[in-house]
Design a protein around this motif. Sequence first.
Motif, short mmCIF file in Angstrom:
data_model
loop_
_atom_site.label_atom_id
_atom_site.label_comp_id
_atom_site.label_asym_id
_atom_site.label_seq_id
_atom_site.Cartn_x
_atom_site.Cartn_y
_atom_site.Cartn_z
N MET A 237 120.02 28.35 -7.06
CA MET A 237 120.32 27.12 -7.78
C MET A 237 119.38 25.98 -7.34
O MET A 237 119.14 25.78 -6.15
N GLU A 238 118.83 25.26 -8.30
CA GLU A 238 117.98 24.11 -8.03
C GLU A 238 118.42 22.93 -8.88
O GLU A 238 119.04 23.11 -9.95
N ASP A 239 118.08 21.72 -8.41
CA ASP A 239 118.42 20.49 -9.13
C ASP A 239 119.92 20.39 -9.39
O ASP A 239 120.34 19.97 -10.48
N ALA A 240 120.72 20.78 -8.43
CA ALA A 240 122.17 20.67 -8.56
C ALA A 240 122.77 20.47 -7.17
O ALA A 240 122.20 20.88 -6.16
N MET A 241 123.92 19.83 -7.13
CA MET A 241 124.66 19.67 -5.88
C MET A 241 125.59 20.87 -5.73
O MET A 241 126.40 21.16 -6.62
N ILE A 242 125.47 21.60 -4.61
CA ILE A 242 126.23 22.83 -4.41
C ILE A 242 127.37 22.57 -3.43
O ILE A 242 127.14 22.05 -2.33
N VAL A 243 128.58 22.98 -3.82
CA VAL A 243 129.76 22.87 -2.96
C VAL A 243 130.17 24.28 -2.56
O VAL A 243 130.51 25.11 -3.42
#
Length: 583
Positions: free
Chosen positions: A345-351
């Motif tokens: 995943m890129e350009d996203a905030m990962i939880v």
Amino acid sequence: MGFTNLVFLWTAFIPVVVLLYYFFRKKYTNQPVSSTLFWAEVMQETKASPYLKHLQKNALLYLQLLSLILFVLALMNPFVKTTEIAGEQSIWIVDTSATMLAKNGEGSTFEQHKKEMKSLAAALGGRPLTIITTGDEPKAILRQETQSSVIHKAIEDLEVTYEEEQLPKAIDMATAFIGETATSMYLFTDSVERGELPIESEKITWVVKGASKDLENISITRLAATAIEDSALALVQLKNETKSPQVVKLLLLDGAENQVIEEEITIQGGEEWSKTFDALPLTNLLTATIQVDDDYDIDNTMMTLIGSGTSEIVIDQQMHQLVQKGFQALNTEVKIAPSDQLKDMEDAMIVTNQKELLEQSKSPIVLIGRDDVEPQEVNSLVDVSQDSLFAFSSLEDVYVSSIYPAFDDFTTIATIDEKPFVQRSSRGDIVILADIEQTDWPLHPSFPLLLWGIQNELMEGTQNLGTFSPNESRAVSLTSGEWSIYSNDEEYISSVEGGSEFRAPTIPGVYSISSKEEEKQFIVQLTSGERSIQEGTSFELGTVQNSGLEETTKKSLVQWLLLPILLLLVLEWEVQRRRGFAN
């Protein structure tokens, strides 16, 4: 006032002798003489001013009496008692936080304290002086200094740094200079509680100089904004710290300083007022300012950056439902993804709770819990720092039953029983060292507010560096090379090397940091503690004695009598010369 040499009081008879001499000196009667009959008309002008004629006739008497009286006083050596700073040394702790700029008609608290310091410097009596300024890193401006010129220059060069005072740190540094020496500790601040001062030592006396007690303040305590499609949503909170209603004009400005909102508000005494403004024009910067007549201006403005970077949130499928629902309530762009797909995943905030993603993923990470170690049982409440992440949420009432081991290289911003609970990595990742199911956090209003704060911090994008407190030192993600910091008016501030520790400017405002390839904006903002002023307190604690007696000074006034005596003698000589010495 007193006299050192009262034995010379007998000389007081000398002016009496001179006075008696004038009483019994030979007197003459007026006798008309034919050759002086025409002088009467010439003397009419003098007779028209009898007081002036009397003064001219008796000037020598008055001058002699006055000079003799001053001479008698000089022989008795008059003095005035002044209290000297007690102890064998003096240590001054100077509060340089932003609240010291609160002012009334007599100037700011900081200016008044500098005047007091200059006055006290004259009472040191040769004792060594140490001056310590407050802040996250207290500084010793002077160490054991005795030269008056150096002390006065150091006082003159003192400036407000806008940092939180953090008095315990400054007090700890001051106590390191004491040792076994009797010390007078002066604390120049706005307000401090007696219980905050260590008074167990008999070798220390505390003298606290506080602010004026009649200061009034209305402040902006909260400003948050987020982008929603093609518009912005903002939350503003104001507080009236006075006892009477206040009329406030609230203005919201965009990045180009164009006015987007103007509203007049009446806030009752002691009231907190808040309002949400929606459908605002989308801008990278939003500024809130209030127009009000109070004694503290710097907290009447607040700014926030509206992120233009990542707009997507990806949540690990293994995460608790409450975490998923919490972020979905804040942002429509929330996706649930399998754990094995998060690496790409890129350009996203990962939880997630996958510890390995902190090293493998290039996206900002919110780590809630850990999947590589077992938690440890705790039984305490959360203690948070003054970090900007907690500006809208307080975790003090949150109960946690177990936490995971902390990361050694990360910065701790909240603790439980002195153990790390919330951490921040060097690149800005947020780590919560507990599973949501092991806490009662979702039952508190702080839960969605902290998620919103995390979202705003991690989704600011590549064009924004974030929000800092004045003079804050923090590791930030900057590529290698030289970066230059500029104010909003394009004034050069300083330079920093990419990859090194970043230190924010001192004065609150909007700044930019740029290299040859890119430019980022950031904000320097007052902390919440510096947006409130308290009633000033001045008091003394403890007593330091030297040889059993408190220090006092007898300041002689003889030097102030010698010059008038000399001047009077010169005047007497001139009067006698004009009259003729033969007379």
